[in-house]
Design an enzyme around this catalytic site. Structure first.
Site, PDB file in Angstrom:
ATOM      1  N   ASP A   1       0.811  -1.214   0.000  1.00  0.00           N
ATOM      2  CA  ASP A   1       0.000   0.000   0.000  1.00  0.00           C
ATOM      3  C   ASP A   1       0.847   1.267   0.000  1.00  0.00           C
ATOM      4  OD1 ASP A   1      -1.934  -1.919   0.491  1.00  0.00           O
ATOM      5  OD2 ASP A   1      -2.839  -0.865   2.184  1.00  0.00           O
TER       6      ASP A   1
ATOM      7  N   HIS B   1       3.523  -2.413   3.206  1.00  0.00           N
ATOM      8  CA  HIS B   1       3.635  -1.092   2.575  1.00  0.00           C
ATOM      9  C   HIS B   1       4.913  -0.950   1.747  1.00  0.00           C
ATOM     10  CE1 HIS B   1       0.907  -0.676   5.975  1.00  0.00           C
ATOM     11  NE2 HIS B   1       0.303   0.242   5.241  1.00  0.00           N
TER      12      HIS B   1
END
Ligand SMILES: *[C@@H]1O[C@H](CO)[C@@H](O)[C@H](O)[C@H]1NC(C)=O
Ligand SMILES: *[C@@H]1O[C@H](CO)[C@@H](O)[C@H](O)[C@H]1NC(C)=O
Ligand SMILES: *[C@@H]1O[C@H](CO)[C@@H](O)[C@H](O)[C@H]1NC(C)=O
Ligand SMILES: *[C@@H]1O[C@H](CO)[C@@H](O)[C@H](O)[C@H]1NC(C)=O
Length: 497
Positions: A226, A387
């Site tokens: 992400d 992430h």
């Protein structure tokens, strides 16, 4: 009582209402109290306090998580997991064999190698994407001032673009739920008591049939990253190519216009691309128009850079309820969250907490080892939160977590989420999609699971706005915090570039 005192202390200590500091989550009637509530409350207090502290030095990160670890469904009995936890002891890798990745204990907040990774390939505009039926690449994206909304700020809603996107809500019955204060249970006792009927994920992990929350096949990991494209995403892409693994990238519009070539590289290398909003807000805090603006501008940025429009999205922090869900579906975007499994917790690597300085590298890798141990106990595959925006999280992924998963016994199969879920790649983008009942239609979709389609006969493109604009950025502590830390992060990131 003790918990309550802690909550009060926490509130006094911290001026932020960060997503993961929500011990009150456990206090509401429809949620099971977990055995670890006191320890998780104190760890929330610690992380909240240090988040606040790191915010003042402007290098904190926007953690993408919530305390939904305390979810409602339990698929493995305590006895079973206790028995298994004795068996699953895997030896943690402490020193990466991947070149350019530091030893685990050296992976800390603020760490910087000084290296950055520009996109390595320049793709011709005539290049054919690895998606059948997708148009060839557009001419390379050039940022023009004035065309795009301000980065990392929810875009204004009075623009022609947002007004035209609002028409996509016609025919959908968007639930009339008032925006939440900051996306957490703690700040909205009334809404959180009603979290199950709101389908609110951040407040008890409530999901709907339209959500993608796991990979159906056991021992399959739907790999995703992400918040990028970031300065280290190319380092991750190089690694993924070397081990022949594809992943799903949930990209932020504000980053896409900043590093378009990296997005092209992701897409052309065969990774899946999905929408992760423009400014990374808690979507339940926004008005309908603001949600449309967040999703619409991100969709548009992706389309202009790679020529296709995703048909999936991930809500930042997992913050979704039936209103956000219905708006996303109306805009042709199927929500993808990550796996939660009762007492086994939320399948969040907490890599962002290492970037924020509230967890260490070894703690993160231990957390991931627990995830894999627990994942081998459940009947489905898993989707795990990671992430690619920070060097720390990229190094943890390529040096440790992805390596651990590939060498795990029993073995996991690593795939991007669309693929693990059985969605043909062509259906992941509007332009190449051939399935007329995908994503979902306004006549057949039952968003809240009450047995009736959430459609409406009246078309109300201008009447879809029902919310006042209070409860938005100006008085929203969490949003200020998010914006603030992103600004800090941008400043931090630009010193590396
Ligand atoms: C459903 O959506 C289609 C476009 O996808 C639109 O033409 C139609 O008017 C919508 N239905 C209703 C009842 O508004
Ligand atoms: C499952 O996760 C919990 C903590 O989240 C951990 O204590 C336990 O050891 C894990 N189970 C396995 C089999 O690894
Ligand atoms: C089309 O999408 C629907 C879900 O909306 C799915 O049930 C169906 O299997 C898909 N059809 C094909 C041919 O993939
Ligand atoms: C709404 O959905 C129902 C099924 O629940 C269907 O019978 C009806 O035709 C739909 N209405 C419109 C306007 O599409």
């Amino acid at each position: 009582m003790k918990l309550h005192a802690l909550v009060a202390l926490l509130a006094a200590l911290s001026t932020t209402a960060h997503a993961h500091s929500q011990p009150e989550l456990k206090r509401h009637a429809n949620l099971k109290r977990q055995t670890t509530s006191s320890s998780s409350a104190s760890s929330s207090a610690v992380s909240s306090a240090s988040s606040a502290a790191s915010a003042t030095v402007t290098t904190s990160v926007t953690g993408s998580s919530s305390s939904t670890g305390t979810a409602v469904v339990s698929s493995v009995s305590t006895a079973a997991s206790a028995a298994n936890s004795g068996v699953a002891a895997t030896i943690l890798i402490e020193s990466a064999t991947i070149s350019g990745v530091p030893a685990l204990t050296a992976i800390t907040s603020g760490m910087s190698s000084g290296s950055t990774f520009a996109a390595t390939t320049t793709w011709a505009t005539t290049a054919s994407p690895p998606v059948s039926g997708a148009p060839s690449l557009p001419t390379p994206f050039v940022y023009s001032e004035g065309v795009w909304p301000t980065q990392d700020k929810t875009p204004p809603t009075d623009t022609d673009e947002v007004q035209s996107w609002l028409a996509e809500l016609d025919g959908w019955d968007i639930p009339d739920l008032e925006p939440t204060t900051d996306g957490t249970c703690a700040s909205d006792p009334t809404f959180s008591a009603d979290a199950a009927s709101r389908g609110w994920w951040t407040c008890g992990a409530h999901t709907r049939d339209t959500d993608i929350i796991n990979c159906p096949d056991k021992l399959t990991w739907g790999v995703s990253f992400d918040d990028g494209p970031g300065p280290y995403t190319q380092k991750l892409l190089n690694y993924l190519e070397s081990v022949d693994i594809s992943a799903t990238f949930f990209v932020v519009g504000s980053r896409v216009i900043e590093r378009p070539a990296v997005l092209v590289e992701e897409y052309m290398s065969g990774h899946e691309i999905s929408v992760h909003t423009w400014a990374h807000p808690h979507l339940t805090t926004l008005t309908n128009e603001q949600i449309v603006a967040e999703l619409g501008w991100t969709r548009k940025a992706i389309k202009e850079v790679i020529g296709v429009t995703p048909t999936t999205m991930r809500p930042p922090y997992g913050d979704i309820d039936d209103r956000v869900r219905a708006i996303s579906l109306a805009m042709g975007l199927i929500p993808i969250i990550w796996t939660t499994a009762g007492t086994l917790g939320s399948f969040d690597t907490f890599d962002w907490e290492v970037a924020a300085g509230t967890k260490t590298g070894p703690e993160c890798v231990q957390e991931f080892d627990n995830i894999l141990g627990n994942a081998s106990d459940i009947d489905t595959g898993i989707i795990v939160l990671e992430h690619d925006l920070y060097e720390v999280t990229v190094d943890l992924a390529i040096g440790y977590n992805l390596e651990t998963a590939q060498n795990y016994n029993p073995a996991f199969t690593l795939k991007p989420i669309g693929e693990c879920y059985g969605i043909p790649t062509t259906d992941l983008y509007r332009e190449s999609n051939t399935n007329t009942s995908f994503p979902y239609t306004n006549t057949t979709t039952d968003v809240n699971g009450d047995g009736t389609a959430d459609n409406t006969t009246t078309t109300t493109s201008s009447g879809t706005s029902t919310r006042s604009s209070s409860g938005v950025l100006t008085i929203n502590v969490a949003s200020i915090y998010t914006t603030f830390s992103l600004v800090g992060l941008m400043a931090f990131a630009s010193t590396l570039l």
